[in-house]
Design a protein around this motif. Structure first.
Motif, PDB file in Angstrom:
ATOM      1  N   GLU A   1       0.823  -1.218   0.000  1.00  0.00           N
ATOM      2  CA  GLU A   1       0.000   0.000   0.000  1.00  0.00           C
ATOM      3  C   GLU A   1       0.855   1.267   0.000  1.00  0.00           C
ATOM      4  O   GLU A   1       0.375   2.337  -0.365  1.00  0.00           O
ATOM      5  CB  GLU A   1      -0.929   0.013   1.206  1.00  0.00           C
ATOM      6  N   LEU A   2       2.096   1.150   0.421  1.00  0.00           N
ATOM      7  CA  LEU A   2       2.978   2.308   0.543  1.00  0.00           C
ATOM      8  C   LEU A   2       4.058   2.369  -0.521  1.00  0.00           C
ATOM      9  O   LEU A   2       4.553   3.453  -0.829  1.00  0.00           O
ATOM     10  CB  LEU A   2       3.656   2.300   1.925  1.00  0.00           C
ATOM     11  N   LYS A   3       4.441   1.216  -1.050  1.00  0.00           N
ATOM     12  CA  LYS A   3       5.555   1.151  -1.999  1.00  0.00           C
ATOM     13  C   LYS A   3       5.182   0.249  -3.167  1.00  0.00           C
ATOM     14  O   LYS A   3       4.415  -0.686  -3.022  1.00  0.00           O
ATOM     15  CB  LYS A   3       6.798   0.576  -1.307  1.00  0.00           C
ATOM     16  N   SER A   4       5.784   0.537  -4.301  1.00  0.00           N
ATOM     17  CA  SER A   4       5.583  -0.269  -5.500  1.00  0.00           C
ATOM     18  C   SER A   4       6.821  -1.127  -5.730  1.00  0.00           C
ATOM     19  O   SER A   4       7.947  -0.622  -5.687  1.00  0.00           O
ATOM     20  CB  SER A   4       5.357   0.658  -6.692  1.00  0.00           C
ATOM     21  N   ILE A   5       6.618  -2.415  -6.002  1.00  0.00           N
ATOM     22  CA  ILE A   5       7.777  -3.270  -6.238  1.00  0.00           C
ATOM     23  C   ILE A   5       8.549  -2.840  -7.480  1.00  0.00           C
ATOM     24  O   ILE A   5       9.770  -2.916  -7.510  1.00  0.00           O
ATOM     25  CB  ILE A   5       7.408  -4.770  -6.290  1.00  0.00           C
ATOM     26  N   SER A   6       7.846  -2.342  -8.491  1.00  0.00           N
ATOM     27  CA  SER A   6       8.550  -1.887  -9.701  1.00  0.00           C
ATOM     28  C   SER A   6       9.377  -0.638  -9.415  1.00  0.00           C
ATOM     29  O   SER A   6      10.489  -0.508  -9.929  1.00  0.00           O
ATOM     30  CB  SER A   6       7.572  -1.650 -10.847  1.00  0.00           C
ATOM     31  N   ASP A   7       8.883   0.274  -8.586  1.00  0.00           N
ATOM     32  CA  ASP A   7       9.655   1.469  -8.230  1.00  0.00           C
ATOM     33  C   ASP A   7      10.881   1.107  -7.402  1.00  0.00           C
ATOM     34  O   ASP A   7      11.968   1.644  -7.612  1.00  0.00           O
ATOM     35  CB  ASP A   7       8.799   2.474  -7.454  1.00  0.00           C
ATOM     36  N   ILE A   8      10.708   0.188  -6.454  1.00  0.00           N
ATOM     37  CA  ILE A   8      11.839  -0.235  -5.622  1.00  0.00           C
ATOM     38  C   ILE A   8      12.913  -0.886  -6.493  1.00  0.00           C
ATOM     39  O   ILE A   8      14.106  -0.594  -6.365  1.00  0.00           O
ATOM     40  CB  ILE A   8      11.370  -1.201  -4.512  1.00  0.00           C
ATOM     41  N   MET A   9      12.499  -1.760  -7.400  1.00  0.00           N
ATOM     42  CA  MET A   9      13.465  -2.416  -8.279  1.00  0.00           C
ATOM     43  C   MET A   9      14.131  -1.431  -9.218  1.00  0.00           C
ATOM     44  O   MET A   9      15.308  -1.586  -9.542  1.00  0.00           O
ATOM     45  CB  MET A   9      12.790  -3.532  -9.071  1.00  0.00           C
ATOM     46  N   SER A  10      13.407  -0.403  -9.638  1.00  0.00           N
ATOM     47  CA  SER A  10      13.994   0.613 -10.513  1.00  0.00           C
ATOM     48  C   SER A  10      15.107   1.374  -9.807  1.00  0.00           C
ATOM     49  O   SER A  10      16.121   1.716 -10.417  1.00  0.00           O
ATOM     50  CB  SER A  10      12.929   1.606 -10.972  1.00  0.00           C
ATOM     51  N   ARG A  11      14.903   1.650  -8.522  1.00  0.00           N
ATOM     52  CA  ARG A  11      15.901   2.410  -7.754  1.00  0.00           C
ATOM     53  C   ARG A  11      17.075   1.561  -7.288  1.00  0.00           C
ATOM     54  O   ARG A  11      18.221   1.981  -7.377  1.00  0.00           O
ATOM     55  CB  ARG A  11      15.238   3.064  -6.550  1.00  0.00           C
ATOM     56  N   SER A  12      16.784   0.366  -6.775  1.00  0.00           N
ATOM     57  CA  SER A  12      17.852  -0.404  -6.144  1.00  0.00           C
ATOM     58  C   SER A  12      18.265  -1.658  -6.910  1.00  0.00           C
ATOM     59  O   SER A  12      19.264  -2.288  -6.562  1.00  0.00           O
ATOM     60  CB  SER A  12      17.408  -0.816  -4.735  1.00  0.00           C
ATOM     61  N   GLY A  13      17.480  -2.046  -7.919  1.00  0.00           N
ATOM     62  CA  GLY A  13      17.817  -3.247  -8.680  1.00  0.00           C
ATOM     63  C   GLY A  13      17.380  -4.534  -8.016  1.00  0.00           C
ATOM     64  O   GLY A  13      17.688  -5.618  -8.492  1.00  0.00           O
ATOM     65  N   ARG A  14      16.652  -4.417  -6.908  1.00  0.00           N
ATOM     66  CA  ARG A  14      16.210  -5.603  -6.171  1.00  0.00           C
ATOM     67  C   ARG A  14      14.987  -5.293  -5.343  1.00  0.00           C
ATOM     68  O   ARG A  14      14.750  -4.138  -5.002  1.00  0.00           O
ATOM     69  CB  ARG A  14      17.316  -6.155  -5.297  1.00  0.00           C
ATOM     70  N   VAL A  15      14.244  -6.327  -5.008  1.00  0.00           N
ATOM     71  CA  VAL A  15      13.103  -6.192  -4.100  1.00  0.00           C
ATOM     72  C   VAL A  15      12.986  -7.491  -3.323  1.00  0.00           C
ATOM     73  O   VAL A  15      13.247  -8.577  -3.858  1.00  0.00           O
ATOM     74  CB  VAL A  15      11.802  -5.864  -4.859  1.00  0.00           C
ATOM     75  N   THR A  16      12.608  -7.377  -2.051  1.00  0.00           N
ATOM     76  CA  THR A  16      12.503  -8.544  -1.181  1.00  0.00           C
ATOM     77  C   THR A  16      11.044  -8.816  -0.807  1.00  0.00           C
ATOM     78  O   THR A  16      10.328  -7.905  -0.422  1.00  0.00           O
ATOM     79  CB  THR A  16      13.348  -8.354   0.098  1.00  0.00           C
ATOM     80  N   PHE A  17      10.663 -10.076  -0.933  1.00  0.00           N
ATOM     81  CA  PHE A  17       9.342 -10.545  -0.542  1.00  0.00           C
ATOM     82  C   PHE A  17       9.497 -11.321   0.772  1.00  0.00           C
ATOM     83  O   PHE A  17      10.458 -12.071   0.942  1.00  0.00           O
ATOM     84  CB  PHE A  17       8.751 -11.461  -1.615  1.00  0.00           C
ATOM     85  N   THR A  18       8.538 -11.156   1.657  1.00  0.00           N
ATOM     86  CA  THR A  18       8.571 -11.784   2.969  1.00  0.00           C
ATOM     87  C   THR A  18       7.975 -13.182   2.911  1.00  0.00           C
ATOM     88  O   THR A  18       6.885 -13.369   2.342  1.00  0.00           O
ATOM     89  CB  THR A  18       7.780 -10.919   3.981  1.00  0.00           C
ATOM     90  N   LEU A  19       8.644 -14.147   3.546  1.00  0.00           N
ATOM     91  CA  LEU A  19       8.109 -15.493   3.623  1.00  0.00           C
ATOM     92  C   LEU A  19       6.859 -15.484   4.484  1.00  0.00           C
ATOM     93  O   LEU A  19       6.853 -14.960   5.593  1.00  0.00           O
ATOM     94  CB  LEU A  19       9.154 -16.439   4.244  1.00  0.00           C
ATOM     95  N   ALA A  20       5.773 -16.047   3.952  1.00  0.00           N
ATOM     96  CA  ALA A  20       4.503 -16.066   4.698  1.00  0.00           C
ATOM     97  C   ALA A  20       4.462 -17.248   5.642  1.00  0.00           C
ATOM     98  O   ALA A  20       5.101 -18.244   5.431  1.00  0.00           O
ATOM     99  CB  ALA A  20       3.335 -16.152   3.713  1.00  0.00           C
TER     100      ALA A  20
END
Length: 114
Positions: free
Chosen positions: A95-114
């Protein structure tokens, strides 16, 4: 692109330097939809087509969220139902961040294990 299973079980998707152009094309074609972005990303880089990682819609696992999710083992049942058989990861800050925006800035994104 490759993925890393972190020591805590979380999953990180990493864009490799030689994949930047394809990543940017996918990002630009799926603006506004992290679910569409994730599905296209996994397909384009061979994760879902090679049965390694699959996008999951929250309603498919009974989740009360709209967070992007993925799994490493998915089974299609008769009638089109989906059963997650493996680990499930989600992006809780959706709700606060977009995975595509995060990946665009840092080249990576982390998903939490459910």
């Amino acid at each position: 692109m490759h993925h890393i299973i972190e020591p805590n079980g979380n999953l990180t998707l990493v864009v490799d330097d030689d994949d930047c152009c394809e990543f940017l094309d996918i990002r630009d074609n799926t603006r506004g939809s992290d679910h569409g972005f994730l599905a296209d990303l996994l397909e384009a880089f061979g994760f879902s087509t090679n049965a390694r990682l699959f996008p999951v819609m929250p309603q498919q696992v009974g989740a009360l969220t709209d967070a992007p999710m993925l799994t490493d083992d998915l089974e299609y049942e008769e009638g089109g139902e989906v059963t997650v058989r493996g680990r499930l990861w989600w992006f809780p800050a959706y709700e606060l961040k977009s995975i595509s925006d995060i990946m665009s800035r840092s080249g990576r994104v982390t998903f939490t294990l459910a």
